[in-house]
Design a protein around this motif. Structure first.
Motif, short mmCIF file in Angstrom:
data_model
loop_
_atom_site.label_atom_id
_atom_site.label_comp_id
_atom_site.label_asym_id
_atom_site.label_seq_id
_atom_site.Cartn_x
_atom_site.Cartn_y
_atom_site.Cartn_z
N LYS A 27 0.83 -1.18 -0.17
CA LYS A 27 0.28 0.21 -0.12
C LYS A 27 0.65 1.49 -0.21
O LYS A 27 0.14 2.00 -0.62
CB LYS A 27 -1.34 -0.19 1.35
N MET A 28 2.07 1.28 0.65
CA MET A 28 2.99 2.26 0.63
C MET A 28 3.42 2.40 -0.66
O MET A 28 3.47 3.65 -1.42
CB MET A 28 3.99 2.15 1.61
N TYR A 29 3.84 1.86 -1.58
CA TYR A 29 4.35 1.32 -2.89
C TYR A 29 3.07 2.06 -3.84
O TYR A 29 3.27 2.85 -4.72
CB TYR A 29 4.24 -0.09 -3.22
N MET A 30 2.11 1.77 -3.36
CA MET A 30 1.27 1.86 -4.68
C MET A 30 1.03 3.22 -4.37
O MET A 30 0.87 4.56 -5.13
CB MET A 30 -0.27 1.58 -3.81
N LYS A 31 1.28 4.41 -3.05
CA LYS A 31 1.15 5.48 -2.11
C LYS A 31 1.91 6.39 -3.89
O LYS A 31 2.03 7.74 -4.51
CB LYS A 31 1.37 6.23 -0.73
N PHE A 32 3.58 5.89 -3.23
CA PHE A 32 4.17 6.47 -4.73
C PHE A 32 4.01 6.54 -5.61
O PHE A 32 4.54 7.44 -5.86
CB PHE A 32 5.91 6.09 -2.95
N LEU A 33 3.56 5.45 -5.89
CA LEU A 33 3.44 4.97 -7.11
C LEU A 33 2.97 6.15 -7.61
O LEU A 33 3.02 6.30 -8.98
CB LEU A 33 3.03 3.49 -7.35
N GLY A 34 1.28 6.79 -7.28
CA GLY A 34 0.82 7.48 -7.10
C GLY A 34 1.35 8.90 -7.48
O GLY A 34 1.08 9.71 -8.86
N MET A 35 2.65 8.91 -6.50
CA MET A 35 3.00 10.29 -6.97
C MET A 35 3.73 10.89 -8.66
O MET A 35 4.02 11.83 -8.25
CB MET A 35 4.21 10.22 -5.07
#
Length: 121
Positions: A27-35
């Motif tokens: 989920k943290m990865y996805m947050k950064f991917l969105g950025m």
């Protein structure tokens, strides 16, 4: 249904090394991917190449290189690396538009990757 790991690896990324950077937290990865999609570097690279401002293009490409490396987006990283070195040297090349299109195409693949990963999180 495919897992996050399967989708990620099918894209060409190293799941173990990349997710380890994010403390094993998808989920943290996805947050950064969105950025990544909020970062102006792609747009800046394209504009700088159009303007033949190779210094600015290098800065934007170098930023993308770092981000894509940290995100484990190997296919995109590889395409960005191909443009970084000639820009670093200040080379005026005729194939920059083609190189940029390849980066754009891969960037769009990453958008698809994000969408697929979002479905399994």
């Amino acid at each position: 249904m495919r897992t996050f790991k399967e989708i990620f690896e099918e894209y060409g990324a190293d799941y173990q090394k990349t997710i380890a950077r994010f403390m094993g937290n998808e989920k943290m990865y996805m947050k950064f991917l969105g950025m990544l999609f909020q970062d102006p570097s792609m747009e800046k690279l394209g504009q700088a190449l159009k303007d033949k401002d190779y210094g600015e293009a290098f800065t934007a490409a170098h930023t993308l290189k770092g981000v894509t490396a940290n995100m484990g987006l190997t296919p995109l990283f590889d395409r960005v690396c191909a443009i970084v070195e000639p820009l670093r040297l200040g080379e005026a090349r005729e194939d920059y538009p083609d190189m940029y299109r390849e980066i754009e195409d891969e960037f769009h693949r990453v958008e698809g990757l994000r969408d697929e990963l979002s479905e399994v999180i």
